[in-house]
Design a protein around this motif. Sequence first.
Motif, short mmCIF file in Angstrom:
data_model
loop_
_atom_site.label_atom_id
_atom_site.label_comp_id
_atom_site.label_asym_id
_atom_site.label_seq_id
_atom_site.Cartn_x
_atom_site.Cartn_y
_atom_site.Cartn_z
N ILE A 193 90.98 -30.60 3.33
CA ILE A 193 90.53 -31.71 4.16
C ILE A 193 90.20 -32.87 3.23
CG2 ILE A 193 88.87 -32.53 5.85
CD1 ILE A 193 88.49 -29.66 6.77
N ASP A 194 91.02 -33.91 3.29
CA ASP A 194 90.85 -35.08 2.45
C ASP A 194 90.04 -36.12 3.23
OD1 ASP A 194 91.03 -37.10 0.64
OD2 ASP A 194 93.19 -37.44 0.85
N THR A 195 88.83 -36.39 2.76
CA THR A 195 87.94 -37.34 3.44
C THR A 195 88.11 -38.73 2.85
OG1 THR A 195 86.33 -35.56 3.79
CG2 THR A 195 85.55 -37.82 4.07
N TYR A 204 87.37 -40.92 7.92
CA TYR A 204 88.48 -40.28 8.62
C TYR A 204 89.06 -39.23 7.70
CZ TYR A 204 91.74 -43.24 5.91
OH TYR A 204 92.45 -43.85 4.91
N TYR A 205 89.93 -38.37 8.24
CA TYR A 205 90.30 -37.15 7.53
C TYR A 205 91.80 -36.90 7.62
CZ TYR A 205 85.32 -36.68 8.42
OH TYR A 205 83.98 -36.92 8.52
N TRP A 206 92.37 -36.39 6.54
CA TRP A 206 93.74 -35.89 6.52
C TRP A 206 93.72 -34.40 6.25
CZ3 TRP A 206 98.00 -38.16 8.11
CH2 TRP A 206 98.12 -39.55 8.06
#
Length: 254
Positions: A193-195, A204-206
Amino acid sequence: MRILVTNDDGIDAPGLKSCKRIAEALSDDVWVVAPQTNHSGAGHSLTLREPLRMMEVDERTFAVRGTPTDCVIMACRKILKDHRPDLILSGVNQGQNIAEDVTYSGTIAAAFEGTLIGVRSIALSQAYGGAAGRHMFWETAETLGPDLVRRLLDQNWGENLLMNVNFPPVAPADVAGIQATRQGRRDQKLMEIDTRQDTWGSPYYWLGFQRHRSDPAEGTDLWAIYNGYVSVTPLDMNMTHGAMRETLTAEFGS
């Protein structure tokens, strides 16, 4: 034979063009109904809380603002309702759909939906990776696809089955053969989870996956793709686990 071509990568995806070429090698009655945008990872999802919109690209090609499942439903129950397809080809997906990918894949979900409707369905995916890196061997799927589909159609599948076909990331001449496989399981698959923050400072998150090359058992879809084989996995719509059901029957009664 009427063939419906769909995918999850979207109406403009190069793999959809490959899938159409495979279909056109088998029939002159080919229709394309695909998502307007990329829906990779959509699984077997439906659009239920907003209307479906559809654009006619040409006489036999339609783009649907919805999921791969939506596309199959629109094709079979609306566009082609008076003469349903005899075969659905879903793909060719950009990347393999093997092991646990089966549960996420919109490509396979379209074939699931076709099977539910009563149309024989095949999911087609072109693997990449290994020594080839990100290079896509579309010519492998296009070269081997038509004959493989013919051979599958010669078999008696049964009403609850669909076929999951994955082509290895090698040139057509380097394919080691075709194997009938079972679904494998990767050794590891860690979710990242890239914040990040937007310009207003809100997070937001990837989502992403850390994948490592597994050491799969021979006979699995993973082993076949790692070793240059075309993988053909029959998937059953009935996901009941027979042995556990027997155990629970003994515990709770029939």
